[in-house]
Design a protein around this motif. Structure first.
Motif, PDB file in Angstrom:
ATOM      1  N   UNK A 388       0.744  -1.713  -0.111  1.00 54.11           N
ATOM      2  CA  UNK A 388       0.309   0.227  -0.334  1.00 54.11           C
ATOM      3  C   UNK A 388       0.986   1.306   0.099  1.00 54.11           C
ATOM      4  N   UNK A 389       2.265   1.022   0.624  1.00 55.81           N
ATOM      5  CA  UNK A 389       2.273   2.504   0.901  1.00 55.81           C
ATOM      6  C   UNK A 389       3.194   2.344  -0.689  1.00 55.81           C
ATOM      7  N   UNK A 390       3.546   1.317  -1.021  1.00 53.82           N
ATOM      8  CA  UNK A 390       4.612   1.891  -2.719  1.00 53.82           C
ATOM      9  C   UNK A 390       3.613   2.445  -3.379  1.00 53.82           C
ATOM     10  N   UNK A 391       1.968   1.911  -3.738  1.00 54.97           N
ATOM     11  CA  UNK A 391       1.615   2.161  -4.369  1.00 54.97           C
ATOM     12  C   UNK A 391       0.936   3.678  -4.292  1.00 54.97           C
ATOM     13  N   UNK A 392       0.896   3.882  -2.939  1.00 56.11           N
ATOM     14  CA  UNK A 392       0.333   5.629  -1.997  1.00 56.11           C
ATOM     15  C   UNK A 392       1.828   6.164  -2.808  1.00 56.11           C
ATOM     16  N   UNK A 393       3.147   5.713  -2.682  1.00 57.46           N
ATOM     17  CA  UNK A 393       3.728   6.868  -3.119  1.00 57.46           C
ATOM     18  C   UNK A 393       4.317   6.662  -4.434  1.00 57.46           C
ATOM     19  N   UNK A 394       3.260   6.048  -5.804  1.00 60.29           N
ATOM     20  CA  UNK A 394       3.447   6.063  -6.618  1.00 60.29           C
ATOM     21  C   UNK A 394       2.783   6.941  -6.984  1.00 60.29           C
ATOM     22  N   UNK A 395       1.415   7.303  -6.872  1.00 53.62           N
ATOM     23  CA  UNK A 395       0.559   8.176  -6.649  1.00 53.62           C
ATOM     24  C   UNK A 395       0.534   9.794  -6.089  1.00 53.62           C
ATOM     25  N   UNK A 396       1.857  10.007  -5.071  1.00 55.33           N
ATOM     26  CA  UNK A 396       1.858  11.368  -4.776  1.00 55.33           C
ATOM     27  C   UNK A 396       3.147  11.280  -5.901  1.00 55.33           C
ATOM     28  N   UNK A 397       3.812  10.380  -6.230  1.00 54.50           N
ATOM     29  CA  UNK A 397       4.951  11.277  -7.362  1.00 54.50           C
ATOM     30  C   UNK A 397       3.986  11.438  -8.744  1.00 54.50           C
ATOM     31  N   UNK A 477      -4.790   9.210   0.296  1.00 52.85           N
ATOM     32  CA  UNK A 477      -5.296   9.097   1.604  1.00 52.85           C
ATOM     33  C   UNK A 477      -5.482  11.100   2.277  1.00 52.85           C
ATOM     34  N   UNK A 478      -5.670  10.700   3.324  1.00 52.26           N
ATOM     35  CA  UNK A 478      -5.595  12.515   3.809  1.00 52.26           C
ATOM     36  C   UNK A 478      -4.052  12.489   4.527  1.00 52.26           C
ATOM     37  N   UNK A 479      -3.658  11.880   5.117  1.00 51.35           N
ATOM     38  CA  UNK A 479      -2.395  11.919   5.583  1.00 51.35           C
ATOM     39  C   UNK A 479      -0.868  12.394   4.153  1.00 51.35           C
ATOM     40  N   UNK A 480      -1.502  12.101   3.146  1.00 51.99           N
ATOM     41  CA  UNK A 480      -0.556  12.197   2.237  1.00 51.99           C
ATOM     42  C   UNK A 480      -0.544  13.630   1.134  1.00 51.99           C
ATOM     43  N   UNK A 481      -2.176  13.959   1.410  1.00 52.91           N
ATOM     44  CA  UNK A 481      -2.386  14.780   0.850  1.00 52.91           C
ATOM     45  C   UNK A 481      -1.732  16.297   1.818  1.00 52.91           C
ATOM     46  N   UNK A 482      -1.801  16.529   3.046  1.00 51.98           N
ATOM     47  CA  UNK A 482      -1.281  16.874   3.999  1.00 51.98           C
ATOM     48  C   UNK A 482      -0.792  17.009   4.198  1.00 51.98           C
ATOM     49  N   UNK A 484       3.327  15.283   2.255  1.00 54.15           N
ATOM     50  CA  UNK A 484       3.023  15.387   1.232  1.00 54.15           C
ATOM     51  C   UNK A 484       3.226  16.111  -0.686  1.00 54.15           C
ATOM     52  N   UNK A 485       1.724  16.136  -0.087  1.00 52.04           N
ATOM     53  CA  UNK A 485       1.893  17.333  -0.984  1.00 52.04           C
ATOM     54  C   UNK A 485       0.616  18.975  -0.252  1.00 52.04           C
ATOM     55  N   UNK A 486       1.180  18.921   0.840  1.00 57.54           N
ATOM     56  CA  UNK A 486       0.812  19.802   0.927  1.00 57.54           C
ATOM     57  C   UNK A 486       0.980  21.451   0.707  1.00 57.54           C
ATOM     58  N   UNK A 487       1.672  21.649  -0.113  1.00 57.26           N
ATOM     59  CA  UNK A 487       2.441  22.888  -0.552  1.00 57.26           C
ATOM     60  C   UNK A 487       1.853  23.314  -2.078  1.00 57.26           C
ATOM     61  N   UNK A 488       1.421  22.668  -2.888  1.00 58.13           N
ATOM     62  CA  UNK A 488       0.538  22.634  -4.447  1.00 58.13           C
ATOM     63  C   UNK A 488      -0.487  22.922  -4.024  1.00 58.13           C
ATOM     64  N   UNK A 489      -1.791  23.740  -2.823  1.00 59.72           N
ATOM     65  CA  UNK A 489      -3.090  24.255  -2.965  1.00 59.72           C
ATOM     66  C   UNK A 489      -3.000  24.936  -3.531  1.00 59.72           C
TER      67      UNK A 489
END
Length: 501
Positions: A388-397, A477-482, A484-489
């Motif tokens: 799950x962490x690998x797939x989540x990391x792929x989604x973030x990138x 998930x909310x954790x990744x949004x808040x 790893x991707x918080x600076x793109x809002x």
């Protein structure tokens, strides 16, 4: 009462004086005192007097040769010592050790097996035999050897090597169990606690990692490796000032650690102290110029300061060291676009998406292989949620790549719109405006038609990347949004307003 030596006693005394081993004590004394030059002189004298028949002198000369880096010469000397005394297990161990250092692992295993015929219950033989199997990637025999070594005598080094073998096989659950078993044997070992904490950190179990590393620091408060790991957890939790305090302690003990200066640079980057960050990263690169991650981080600082030319050079250098990290190509493409090389920038951005797809295909194949293996062996899947962490990391990138690709394309669309209609005409994404190509100059009209075609094409591509970004955003998930991707809002809301216009 006068002491009279009998002839028998005198003969024994003279024989002792002429014995080939009579200077062994002096050779040993010089060797352990690190008086190597004097030791070698005495060894050569003893070998000359005994015509090369002094086993201990040959043995110590082999140790000195190996310590000086002449492994092949040390191997010949240990083999000579073995010829003089084939039943001395120490000679066989050293022959096998030299073979191991020369990369002749199969031959080393054969020698260790001969040594086991003399003494089967020898921890060192089992442990070193396991090292040879580990180098040959024969993990089953390797695990068996390490377990046998622990059966003979438990050592922290054997537990750590055994756990590392399980880590290489991605069996993190078993590796954690090995570390826990080792801690039952040696509960006050800071090395074991640090190794376990780093393993927890690798599988993103930050709570257990921080707890374990804290226990290690309570035993050894100045261990730089432990401080560095604990500081990275604190840093990930955005407590930058506390992390810098930890790193200051580690810098006193390990001032030449490139990873330490890299983390310090990231702390300054998070605090937007870019001059200090650049200085830290440059020192880290000086200490380890072949670490692609440090060069990549320096490129990010240059991007933040708008120095796109320097950023391009850093990303190019990092790609030469690691061609499989997608975000490297993404930032390279963005820097090229800001340097007005739009075509090559798009090529780099497309390459980053290809690497993401390649990574996803590889993860899917490994999942299929794991599923087949578990069906055959009847094993349960390892805990830890790494898939799950690998797939989540792929989604973030992939999210980052799509939104940056969209921004670059929309910047190009804006430039093309201004070139066709001028800056006075407000751009609206949904509004279709067809310019008139009747300037009277055919070349100029043809050029404007080309620009208009490019504008429409880039609009479609930008909207496509925006749609892909939104799809992936919903999967996060909310954790990744808040985190790893918080600076793109801001960019996200700006793009949304542009596409709705």
């Amino acid at each position: 009462n006068t002491l009279i030596l009998t002839s028998n006693t005198m003969v024994k005394y003279i024989a002792h004086e002429r014995s080939r081993d009579r200077l062994n004590w002096k050779i040993y004394e010089l060797y352990v005192a690190h008086q190597i030059h004097e030791c070698l002189q005495l060894i050569e004298t003893q070998l000359y007097n005994t015509r090369g028949q002094c086993e201990f002198a040959v043995y110590v000369k082999g140790l000195i040769s190996r310590n000086q880096g002449t492994i092949s010469e040390s191997l010949e000397l240990f083999q000579a010592a073995t010829v003089l005394n084939p039943n001395n297990i120490s000679n066989l161990k050293q022959v096998a050790r030299s073979l191991y250092l020369l990369g002749r692992y199969e031959a080393a295993i054969e020698i260790y097996e001969k040594a086991q015929e003399i003494d089967f219950e020898d921890w060192e033989i089992w442990h070193n035999r396991g090292l040879c199997f580990e180098k040959l990637s024969k993990f089953e025999e390797c695990i068996e050897s390490y377990q046998s070594a622990n059966t003979v005598q438990q050592h922290d080094s054997t537990f750590i090597r055994l756990a590392n073998v399980y880590i290489k096989q991605s069996d993190y659950t078993q590796a954690i169990e090995i570390f826990k078993e080792a801690l039952e044997f040696s509960p006050e070992s800071s090395l074991l606690l640090t190794s376990l904490g780093l393993l927890y950190l690798d599988i993103n179990d930050h709570f257990n990692a921080f707890t374990t590393l804290g226990s290690s620091l309570s035993l050894d408060p100045t261990n730089p490796s432990t401080i560095l790991a604990a500081g990275s957890i604190i840093q990930n939790n955005q407590d930058i000032d506390v992390a810098l305090v930890k790193y200051r302690v580690a810098a006193l003990k390990s001032p030449d650690s490139s990873r330490l200066w890299n983390n310090i640079g990231m702390c300054f980057y998070a605090k937007r102290k870019y001059i200090e960050a650049i200085s830290s990263f440059r020192r880290a690169i000086y200490l380890n110029p072949f670490d692609w991650a440090i060069v990549y981080n320096l490129g990010l600082v240059y991007m933040a300061t708008g120095n796109y030319c320097s950023a391009f050079h850093q990303f190019s250098g990092s790609i030469n060291l690691n061609k499989s990290f997608p975000l490297l190509f993404m930032y390279l493409g963005v820097s090229l676009c800001y340097l007005n090389d739009f075509e090559n920038g798009c090529i780099a951005l497309h390459r980053s998406l290809q690497l993401i797809q390649k990574r996803k295909d590889k993860d899917n194949e490994s999942l299929k292989d794991d599923g087949k293996g578990q069906k055959k062996k009847g094993q349960k899947k390892n805990s830890g949620g790494s898939d799950n962490e690998n797939s989540n990391g792929n989604y973030v990138d992939e999210c980052l790549i799509h939104i940056n690709f969209c921004i670059v394309l929309m910047k190009r669309v804006n430039d093309e719109h201004n070139e066709l209609f001028g800056s006075s005409e407000k751009f609206q994404f949904k509004k279709e405006i067809s310019p008139e190509f009747n300037s009277g100059d055919e070349e100029e009209d043809e050029y404007h038609r080309y620009i208009y075609q490019q504008l429409n094409q880039h609009k479609k591509e930008a909207f496509s990347h925006w749609n892909e970004f939104q799809k992936l955003w919903k999967l996060l998930d909310d954790e990744a949004k808040n985190t790893e991707l918080s600076n793109i809002s801001k960019q996200q809301s700006l793009l949304q307003s542009i596409f709705d216009s």
